[in-house]
Write an enzyme that holds these catalytic residues in place. Structure first.
Site, PDB file in Angstrom:
ATOM      1  CB  VAL A 109      -0.805  -7.894  -1.870  1.00 19.97           C
ATOM      2  CG1 VAL A 109      -0.800  -8.913  -0.741  1.00 19.97           C
ATOM      3  CG2 VAL A 109       0.598  -7.355  -2.103  1.00 19.97           C
ATOM      4  CG  ASP A 114      -8.559   4.228   6.510  1.00 23.79           C
ATOM      5  OD1 ASP A 114      -8.209   4.957   7.446  1.00 23.79           O
ATOM      6  OD2 ASP A 114      -9.150   4.657   5.491  1.00 23.79           O
ATOM      7  N   GLY A 153       0.828  -1.210   0.000  1.00 22.79           N
ATOM      8  CA  GLY A 153       0.000   0.000   0.000  1.00 22.79           C
ATOM      9  C   GLY A 153       0.859   1.255   0.000  1.00 22.79           C
ATOM     10  CB  ALA A 181      -5.156  11.416   6.038  1.00 20.57           C
ATOM     11  CD  GLN A 182      -2.273  14.399  10.559  1.00 21.72           C
ATOM     12  OE1 GLN A 182      -1.430  13.880  11.279  1.00 21.72           O
ATOM     13  NE2 GLN A 182      -1.956  15.229   9.593  1.00 21.72           N
ATOM     14  N   GLY A 227      -0.536   4.328   0.095  1.00 13.80           N
ATOM     15  CA  GLY A 227      -1.424   5.417   0.522  1.00 13.80           C
ATOM     16  C   GLY A 227      -0.750   6.196   1.649  1.00 13.80           C
ATOM     17  CG  PHE A 228      -2.715   9.485   3.584  1.00 14.47           C
ATOM     18  CD1 PHE A 228      -2.056  10.686   3.461  1.00 14.47           C
ATOM     19  CD2 PHE A 228      -3.953   9.340   2.992  1.00 14.47           C
ATOM     20  CE1 PHE A 228      -2.617  11.748   2.751  1.00 14.47           C
ATOM     21  CE2 PHE A 228      -4.533  10.387   2.277  1.00 14.47           C
ATOM     22  CZ  PHE A 228      -3.858  11.595   2.161  1.00 14.47           C
ATOM     23  N   GLY A 229      -0.571   5.664   4.922  1.00 11.49           N
ATOM     24  CA  GLY A 229       0.180   4.868   5.898  1.00 11.49           C
ATOM     25  C   GLY A 229       1.439   4.274   5.297  1.00 11.49           C
ATOM     26  CD  GLU A 248     -15.058  17.648   2.481  1.00 15.44           C
ATOM     27  OE1 GLU A 248     -14.462  18.221   3.394  1.00 15.44           O
ATOM     28  OE2 GLU A 248     -14.554  16.728   1.831  1.00 15.44           O
TER      29      GLU A 248
HETATM   30  C1  LIG Z   1     -13.536  10.423  -0.440  1.00 18.16           C
HETATM   31  C2  LIG Z   1     -12.673  10.403   0.806  1.00 18.16           C
HETATM   32  C3  LIG Z   1     -12.481  11.573   1.520  1.00 18.16           C
HETATM   33  C4  LIG Z   1     -11.686  11.584   2.666  1.00 18.16           C
HETATM   34  N1  LIG Z   1     -11.483  12.755   3.338  1.00 18.16           N
HETATM   35  C5  LIG Z   1     -10.661  12.781   4.397  1.00 18.16           C
HETATM   36  C6  LIG Z   1     -10.357  14.005   5.054  1.00 18.16           C
HETATM   37  O1  LIG Z   1     -10.852  15.064   4.694  1.00 18.16           O
HETATM   38  N2  LIG Z   1      -9.482  13.971   6.120  1.00 18.16           N
HETATM   39  C7  LIG Z   1      -8.909  12.796   6.540  1.00 18.16           C
HETATM   40  O2  LIG Z   1      -8.109  12.815   7.473  1.00 18.16           O
HETATM   41  N3  LIG Z   1      -9.197  11.635   5.946  1.00 18.16           N
HETATM   42  C8  LIG Z   1     -10.044  11.590   4.885  1.00 18.16           C
HETATM   43  N4  LIG Z   1     -10.324  10.397   4.271  1.00 18.16           N
HETATM   44  C9  LIG Z   1      -9.775   9.168   4.846  1.00 18.16           C
HETATM   45  C10 LIG Z   1      -8.310   8.994   4.472  1.00 18.16           C
HETATM   46  O3  LIG Z   1      -8.132   9.173   3.092  1.00 18.16           O
HETATM   47  C11 LIG Z   1      -7.880   7.611   4.924  1.00 18.16           C
HETATM   48  O4  LIG Z   1      -8.026   7.538   6.318  1.00 18.16           O
HETATM   49  C12 LIG Z   1      -6.446   7.315   4.533  1.00 18.16           C
HETATM   50  O5  LIG Z   1      -6.308   7.316   3.139  1.00 18.16           O
HETATM   51  C13 LIG Z   1      -6.012   5.967   5.111  1.00 18.16           C
HETATM   52  O6  LIG Z   1      -4.705   5.703   4.701  1.00 18.16           O
HETATM   53  P1  LIG Z   1      -4.243   4.184   4.443  1.00 18.16           P
HETATM   54  O7  LIG Z   1      -2.800   4.249   4.130  1.00 18.16           O
HETATM   55  O8  LIG Z   1      -4.725   3.328   5.539  1.00 18.16           O
HETATM   56  O9  LIG Z   1      -5.087   3.751   3.158  1.00 18.16           O
HETATM   57  P2  LIG Z   1      -5.102   4.383   1.717  1.00 18.16           P
HETATM   58  O10 LIG Z   1      -4.620   5.786   1.717  1.00 18.16           O
HETATM   59  O11 LIG Z   1      -6.464   4.109   1.192  1.00 18.16           O
HETATM   60  O12 LIG Z   1      -4.047   3.529   0.911  1.00 18.16           O
HETATM   61  C14 LIG Z   1      -4.213   2.167   0.670  1.00 18.16           C
HETATM   62  C15 LIG Z   1      -3.330   1.810  -0.507  1.00 18.16           C
HETATM   63  O13 LIG Z   1      -3.248   0.410  -0.575  1.00 18.16           O
HETATM   64  C16 LIG Z   1      -3.383   0.008  -1.912  1.00 18.16           C
HETATM   65  N5  LIG Z   1      -3.933  -1.342  -1.889  1.00 18.16           N
HETATM   66  C17 LIG Z   1      -5.096  -1.743  -1.349  1.00 18.16           C
HETATM   67  N6  LIG Z   1      -5.241  -3.067  -1.478  1.00 18.16           N
HETATM   68  C18 LIG Z   1      -4.130  -3.505  -2.121  1.00 18.16           C
HETATM   69  C19 LIG Z   1      -3.706  -4.779  -2.557  1.00 18.16           C
HETATM   70  N7  LIG Z   1      -4.428  -5.879  -2.353  1.00 18.16           N
HETATM   71  N8  LIG Z   1      -2.523  -4.882  -3.194  1.00 18.16           N
HETATM   72  C20 LIG Z   1      -1.763  -3.783  -3.421  1.00 18.16           C
HETATM   73  N9  LIG Z   1      -2.136  -2.543  -3.029  1.00 18.16           N
HETATM   74  C21 LIG Z   1      -3.305  -2.419  -2.382  1.00 18.16           C
HETATM   75  C22 LIG Z   1      -4.321   1.040  -2.527  1.00 18.16           C
HETATM   76  O14 LIG Z   1      -4.156   1.100  -3.938  1.00 18.16           O
HETATM   77  C23 LIG Z   1      -3.875   2.307  -1.827  1.00 18.16           C
HETATM   78  O15 LIG Z   1      -2.853   2.982  -2.533  1.00 18.16           O
HETATM   79  C24 LIG Z   1     -11.106  10.375   3.118  1.00 18.16           C
HETATM   80  C25 LIG Z   1     -11.309   9.186   2.413  1.00 18.16           C
HETATM   81  C26 LIG Z   1     -12.085   9.204   1.252  1.00 18.16           C
HETATM   82  C27 LIG Z   1     -12.302   7.933   0.483  1.00 18.16           C
END
Ligand SMILES: Cc1cc2nc3c(=O)[nH]c(=O)nc-3n(C[C@H](O)[C@H](O)[C@H](O)COP(=O)(O)OP(=O)(O)OC[C@H]3O[C@@H](n4cnc5c(N)ncnc54)[C@H](O)[C@@H]3O)c2cc1C
Length: 442
Positions: free
Chosen positions: A80, A305, A12, A320-321, A14-16, A176
């Site tokens: 994955v 998440d 992943g 995200a934080q 994403g943010f984490g 929003e």
């Molecule tokens: C529309 C929307 C608006 C939001 N607004 C806010 C906001 O205003 N403020 C805030 O704090 N939070 C907000 N959030 C929540 C925030 O975006 C999440 O809490 C944050 O992205 C979590 O980070 P993460 O790294 O856990 O997951 P993510 O950022 O979702 O990253 C997960 C990553 O894993 C990858 N992935 C998933 N499954 C697989 C797999 N099987 N194999 C390979 N890669 C994989 C995905 O492609 C992705 O890149 C919002 C979320 C959404 C959907």
């Protein structure tokens, strides 16, 4: 650990996952980050792509571009599909191979969430959710196409359902989106259509809960609701959606005819818990310990998440934080282990506050004892979002676009782009899936 350089797999970007990768930059390790997309996505601004304010390229950046100067890290585009936690292997599907084995010494799972229709998966066909860039572009197409179709439609009786937009879920994304659609119809579209009056569009925001933005204080929820109503959004609270189909929705027994229903209500975690076969919470998120590892596996971290951790008796929110702070913590913890230095203290989330925007020049902000609504909160919202975009070029581009939109009331990216299906585009499906081990990292 032996003298061999350890291999860390992060799933992943994403943010984490990205925060973990960056924290591991000084580590003496080989790091492989696997993501099924090639980009890091700034999800908090997805709704602006769906409502034509920003383009996809303004909220997403290639992961390998972000990590280009991090020599110990390799980025792999792949999905994955599972983890063997006893053999320390991750299984990855890449463009032309399935089940490629990726060995690890440490594993960080940061795979986020997907939509949840609370068991009513049949709704998905008619009410798309907003999670990826592809979702945002599909929703943008749907919204813009509804206006185009209405303009082309001679029978005014058919305008009503084409110009009715229903958003299910009054959390930050629903609020929003609803306010951004209101802006689009009242400002941007003004004087662009001849047969229809875009301002006559009906925007309905529905939620079971008794207030919008349930994670904010009651006063701020009320301020947001008043603002939505001022923008012409019909807010229906305490009402469940009984049915969603091609004709629209049924809300608390009443049918609302609509061609555009958008799902912003629920999310479910990635299948990380199933891959690991470990304890999950009721939502399916992996229960992690205070150092973000799973029980009996100090080498496996789950962050963001898709992880579940309580702090002061309450579960940490999916924001995200939390993901960024957890990713950074996991990276620091692994670095300490590799160096043999003392482990950081247990993870503790530092809550900087919550923000949500409700149309042009208005946001709500809640940070500790500070509760604000209005223009100042909106400036804070804009500053925070700019700060957390992945690169300076995105910051400049989004800032310029926002200033332009603010001054002209025009949304920037109103293109209907329909992608051809992969076969038509000349992309061949995978013919032979050959399981094969990935080459050792150098
Ligand atoms: C529309 C929307 C608006 C939001 N607004 C806010 C906001 O205003 N403020 C805030 O704090 N939070 C907000 N959030 C929540 C925030 O975006 C999440 O809490 C944050 O992205 C979590 O980070 P993460 O790294 O856990 O997951 P993510 O950022 O979702 O990253 C997960 C990553 O894993 C990858 N992935 C998933 N499954 C697989 C797999 N099987 N194999 C390979 N890669 C994989 C995905 O492609 C992705 O890149 C919002 C979320 C959404 C959907």
């Amino acid at each position: 650990m032996s003298d061999r350089i350890p291999h860390i797999v992060i799933v992943g970007g994403g943010f984490g996952g990205l925060a973990a990768a960056k924290a591991l930059r000084p580590a003496s390790a080989h790091i492989t980050l696997v993501d099924r997309t090639n980009h890091h996505l700034f999800q908090p601004l997805l709704y602006q792509v769906a409502t034509s304010v920003l383009t996809p390229g303004q909220i997403a950046t290639p992961i390998r571009g972000i990590l280009r100067n991090q020599k110990n890290t390799t980025v792999i585009l792949g999905e994955v599909t599972g983890v063997d936690k006893d053999l320390h292997r991750v299984f990855v599907n890449t463009a032309d191979r399935e089940g490629v084995e990726l060995p690890y010494d440490y594993l960080i799972l940061a795979t986020g969430v997907r939509h949840s229709y609370f068991g009513r998966n049949e709704f998905e066909k008619f009410a798309p959710g907003l999670k990826s860039l592809a979702d945002a572009v599909a929703i943008r197409n749907k919204i813009l196409a509804a206006f185009e179709q209405a303009e082309a439609e001679e029978d005014p009786n058919r305008h009503r359902d084409l110009l009715t937009f229903v958003l299910v879920g009054a959390g930050p994304t629903g609020v929003e989106m609803a306010s951004a659609i209101a802006f689009l119809v009242h400002k941007t579209f003004k004087s662009e259509f001849r047969r229809i009056d875009p301002a006559s569009a009906r925007i309905v925001l529905v939620d079971m809960s008794p207030r919008v933005l349930g994670s904010f204080s009651e006063t701020l929820s009320k301020a947001a609701k008043n603002r939505l109503e001022h923008l012409g959004v019909e807010v229906r609270l305490g009402q469940g959606v009984d049915q969603i189909d091609e004709d629209g929705v049924v809300v608390a027994g009443e049918r609302i005819a609509s061609r555009t229903v958008i799902w912003t209500a629920g999310v479910a975690p990635s299948p990380a818990g199933k891959w690991l076969g470990v304890e999950t919470d009721r939502a399916g998120r992996v229960r992690v310990q205070k150092d973000l590892t799973v029980p009996n596996h100090p080498e496996i971290f789950v962050v963001g998440d898709t992880a579940s951790l309580d702090q002061d008796g309450k579960p940490l929110p999916g924001v995200a934080q939390v993901a960024m702070q957890q990713g950074r913590y996991a990276g620091k913890m692994i670095r300490a282990r590799i160096k043999g230095s003392s482990a950081p203290r247990p993870f503790r989330y530092f809550d900087k506050g919550n923000l949500a925007v409700v149309g042009k020049g208005f946001a709500v902000l809640q940070s500790g004892k500070v509760h604000l609504s209005g223009f100042v909160a909106w400036l804070a919202w804009a500053a925070v979002h700019l700060e957390f975009l992945a690169t300076s070029s995105l910051r400049v581009s989004v800032f310029v676009q926002w200033v332009w939109t603010y001054l002209t009331d025009h949304h920037g990216s109103r293109l209907i782009v329909n992608h051809r299906d992969p076969e038509q585009a000349g992309l061949k499906p995978i013919e032979h899936a050959v399981p094969k081990a990935m080459p050792a990292m150098k």
